[in-house]
Write an enzyme that holds these catalytic residues in place. Structure first.
Site: not given
Ligand code: ZN
Length: 176
Positions: A107, A149-150, A153
């Site tokens: 990341c 993954h996003e 976030h």
């Molecule tokens: Zn990331």
């Protein structure tokens, strides 16, 4: 140029706010997207970025054309509509496969840690594009990993919360 915030920054732990469709066309939001593109483009290994990573706690992520180039090479069977940035406002995962894949992940906000993480092999998201239009998009493999993954976030999560076998690989050690 804006900076990518690092893992101890509290903004990465907030639940990001949804964006009203009427605000998508404002200069403020356009500026944020431009800043995200610029900073993502400056990272050799960056393929996607969420707004909180530049300190903006809003539900927005972008996927770089680089990601689609990689996918067209490694997953030629998947239908890749690429060539441009994919911009997703208020993304939601609407479907996930029960089948998981074990992946190596890193990341831009967690330099320079890498680890293994389980992700769903396929997901479908619904989101709003830069024109304010709602769309759905299914993804498998790398794009499915990016979506998960996003969106993490935007929910204040980092891959290191779940990843194991974490190792540090400095960029100068990355020779392939
Ligand atoms: Zn990331």
């Amino acid at each position: 140029m804006v900076k990518i915030v690092q893992k101890d920054d509290p903004v990465l732990r907030k639940i990001a706010k949804s964006i009203e469709v009427v605000d998508i066309n404002t200069s403020k939001i356009k500026r944020i997207i431009e800043d995200m593109k610029t900073v993502l483009n400056s990272c050799d290994d960056g393929i996607a970025l969420a707004a909180p990573q530049i300190g903006q706690s809003i539900r927005l992520f972008i996927v770089s054309p680089k990601a689609f180039e990689i996918m067209s090479k490694i997953e030629p069977k998947q239908d890749i509509k690429g060539g441009n940035y994919l911009v997703c406002f208020n993304p939601k995962i609407t479907k996930t496969s029960s089948k998981k894949m074990l992946l190596e992940e890193g990341c831009l906000s967690v330099r320079w840690l890498y680890g293994k993480i389980k992700r769903s092999q396929k997901v479908t998201i619904s989101a709003i594009n830069e024109d304010g239009q709602k769309f759905e998009r299914g993804a498998s493999g790398l794009l499915a990993e990016i979506f998960q993954h996003e969106i993490d976030h935007l929910d204040g999560k980092l891959f290191i919360d779940e990843a194991f076998d974490l190792i540090t690989i400095k960029p100068e050690e990355k020779h392939e």
